[in-house]
Design a protein around this motif. Sequence first.
Motif, mmCIF file in Angstrom:
data_model
loop_
_atom_site.group_PDB
_atom_site.id
_atom_site.type_symbol
_atom_site.label_atom_id
_atom_site.label_comp_id
_atom_site.label_asym_id
_atom_site.label_seq_id
_atom_site.Cartn_x
_atom_site.Cartn_y
_atom_site.Cartn_z
ATOM 1 N N GLN A 47 11.390 66.921 69.681
ATOM 2 C CA GLN A 47 12.327 67.871 70.041
ATOM 3 C C GLN A 47 11.732 69.054 70.800
ATOM 4 O O GLN A 47 12.343 69.915 71.177
ATOM 5 C CB GLN A 47 12.956 68.328 68.734
ATOM 6 C CG GLN A 47 12.152 69.109 67.951
ATOM 7 C CD GLN A 47 12.788 69.665 66.658
ATOM 8 O OE1 GLN A 47 14.180 69.469 66.649
ATOM 9 N NE2 GLN A 47 11.801 70.046 65.401
ATOM 10 N N GLY A 78 9.755 66.603 74.410
ATOM 11 C CA GLY A 78 11.005 67.050 74.568
ATOM 12 C C GLY A 78 10.959 68.266 75.483
ATOM 13 O O GLY A 78 10.300 68.326 76.315
ATOM 14 N N THR A 80 13.962 71.936 76.678
ATOM 15 C CA THR A 80 14.993 72.768 76.575
ATOM 16 C C THR A 80 16.001 71.803 76.999
ATOM 17 O O THR A 80 17.107 71.928 76.683
ATOM 18 C CB THR A 80 14.912 74.203 77.589
ATOM 19 O OG1 THR A 80 14.570 73.462 79.073
ATOM 20 C CG2 THR A 80 13.808 75.057 77.216
ATOM 21 N N ASP A 81 16.137 70.916 77.957
ATOM 22 C CA ASP A 81 17.062 70.070 78.542
ATOM 23 C C ASP A 81 17.343 68.740 78.056
ATOM 24 O O ASP A 81 18.010 67.940 78.415
ATOM 25 C CB ASP A 81 16.943 69.778 80.012
ATOM 26 C CG ASP A 81 15.885 69.137 80.307
ATOM 27 O OD1 ASP A 81 14.682 68.974 79.476
ATOM 28 O OD2 ASP A 81 15.739 68.733 81.651
ATOM 29 N N VAL A 83 17.840 66.612 73.945
ATOM 30 C CA VAL A 83 18.500 66.545 72.691
ATOM 31 C C VAL A 83 17.929 65.367 72.161
ATOM 32 O O VAL A 83 18.481 64.251 72.408
ATOM 33 C CB VAL A 83 19.978 67.026 72.846
ATOM 34 C CG1 VAL A 83 20.657 66.827 71.256
ATOM 35 C CG2 VAL A 83 20.490 67.957 73.566
ATOM 36 N N GLN A 85 18.204 63.908 69.275
ATOM 37 C CA GLN A 85 19.163 62.752 68.413
ATOM 38 C C GLN A 85 20.255 62.127 69.268
ATOM 39 O O GLN A 85 20.565 61.185 69.108
ATOM 40 C CB GLN A 85 20.105 63.706 67.477
ATOM 41 C CG GLN A 85 20.817 64.822 68.081
ATOM 42 C CD GLN A 85 20.112 66.139 68.044
ATOM 43 O OE1 GLN A 85 18.993 66.313 68.023
ATOM 44 N NE2 GLN A 85 20.793 67.290 67.924
ATOM 45 N N THR A 86 20.369 62.726 70.341
ATOM 46 C CA THR A 86 21.245 62.099 71.575
ATOM 47 C C THR A 86 20.241 61.041 72.482
ATOM 48 O O THR A 86 20.900 59.882 72.628
ATOM 49 C CB THR A 86 21.843 63.170 72.511
ATOM 50 O OG1 THR A 86 22.468 64.219 72.108
ATOM 51 C CG2 THR A 86 22.522 62.417 73.747
ATOM 52 N N ALA A 98 14.188 65.740 64.734
ATOM 53 C CA ALA A 98 15.192 66.714 64.992
ATOM 54 C C ALA A 98 15.718 67.598 63.753
ATOM 55 O O ALA A 98 15.399 66.913 62.628
ATOM 56 C CB ALA A 98 16.543 66.156 65.500
ATOM 57 N N LYS A 102 21.174 70.539 63.572
ATOM 58 C CA LYS A 102 21.688 70.054 64.861
ATOM 59 C C LYS A 102 22.008 68.599 64.818
ATOM 60 O O LYS A 102 23.000 68.260 65.672
ATOM 61 C CB LYS A 102 20.371 70.423 65.791
ATOM 62 C CG LYS A 102 20.114 71.935 65.776
ATOM 63 C CD LYS A 102 18.986 72.118 66.817
ATOM 64 C CE LYS A 102 18.374 73.547 66.835
ATOM 65 N NZ LYS A 102 17.137 73.608 67.600
ATOM 66 N N SER A 106 25.475 66.450 66.129
ATOM 67 C CA SER A 106 25.633 65.420 66.835
ATOM 68 C C SER A 106 26.198 64.143 66.142
ATOM 69 O O SER A 106 27.051 63.444 66.721
ATOM 70 C CB SER A 106 24.190 65.167 67.406
ATOM 71 O OG SER A 106 23.674 65.810 68.095
ATOM 72 N N TYR A 151 21.872 77.876 70.363
ATOM 73 C CA TYR A 151 21.834 76.611 70.428
ATOM 74 C C TYR A 151 21.673 75.991 68.889
ATOM 75 O O TYR A 151 20.939 75.029 68.760
ATOM 76 C CB TYR A 151 20.607 76.256 71.124
ATOM 77 C CG TYR A 151 20.636 76.674 72.432
ATOM 78 C CD1 TYR A 151 21.744 76.193 73.490
ATOM 79 C CD2 TYR A 151 19.831 77.680 73.057
ATOM 80 C CE1 TYR A 151 21.417 76.631 74.875
ATOM 81 C CE2 TYR A 151 19.946 78.216 74.422
ATOM 82 C CZ TYR A 151 20.844 77.538 75.274
ATOM 83 O OH TYR A 151 20.895 78.212 76.607
#
Length: 380
Positions: A47, A78, A80-81, A83, A85-86, A98, A102, A106, A151
């Motif tokens: 992350q 990981g 800032t842009d 995610v 888990q996505t 993660a 958060k 998701s 966030y």
Amino acid sequence: MRSTTPKYRFRACLAVAALGLAALTACSTTDSTTTSDGLTKVKLQLQWFKQGQFAGYLAAVDQGFYKEQGLDVEILDGGTDIVPQTVLAQGQADYAIAWVPKALASREAGAGITDVAQIFQRSGTKQVSFKNAGISGPGDLRGKKVGNWGYGNEFELFAGMTKAGIDPAKDVKLVQQQFDMNAFLAHDIDAAQAMSYNEYAQLLEVENPATGKLYTADDFATIDWNDQGVAMLQDAIWANTSKLKDTKYADQTVKFIAASLKGWAFCRDNVDKCRDITVAAGSTLGASHQQWQITEINKLIWPSPNGIGMMDKAAWDRTVTIARSTKNQEGATVLTKDPDADAYSTEYVTKALDLLKSQGLDVNGGGYTAKPVTLVEGGK
């Protein structure tokens, strides 16, 4: 020769991406391959960038623990842009690290992911102020300039203020905090968010202009959300829910967890070595910072009375309650309903712990004692 089917499947997934995360999750796949020496290739999505927060996984690669389990693990940075888990739900990684709130958000939005090993037993989030600001608890935040990252990182803070009778929307001045401590040091923020293992250490790596020496812990006051009863679960290993129904992936998950936990036990007992592994992996901050970070991460993991990675049901329930009841700056909660039974599972970590205990590994760390770390300017 490998089949080209996955390529066409990926293109089809892109075509349905507009239908939403749930559709994309159902469509996604990670096409497992093997190396020339028979190891199964696995991708782990972090992350954040490689740092002491992830030392256990880096050590598991470096020390060959994944290879012992027949896995060739690639660790993905990981940012800032990104995610994690996505990335997992879309099939671009086999596992992800993660924070629980958060990831549950998701999951509620359609991501088919399951918490299969709860690595952090405690929260590392603090609210830090200069000691002369007179902020010793959440109730003292009233009327102050309170920094938060947003966030989904702000819910412990908001829950703590709410518990203390403070309305976050009216009784404080909320400041959008960058992922550093510059605004706090400039006194533009009275109380700033900081992770015990990262931003807090960054403060102690800065020269105090009043003394010409580095700041010390005596210069600051901290609010620890564990002490306030509003701590939420953070770093966990997440797996693909639907793929767990497949025996091969389920068995791989046990092996992956076992090797990862062994990596964390190694970093518990070999902080200096894990510091060097982390620095060699390309960490942005230097050796003293990484040594601090690994030591503080160990405090969040050890002791693990029920075994590292085992879920604490009370901590899970508290996290869900806060996620459902605490509103963010926009007036929304993280979750609108309780997660279903597949949101977490202890099946795979139990098997992994049994395997490690059969090897004589200490999976509880009951005797763990952190050694002091001396930070240097800039964390070098």
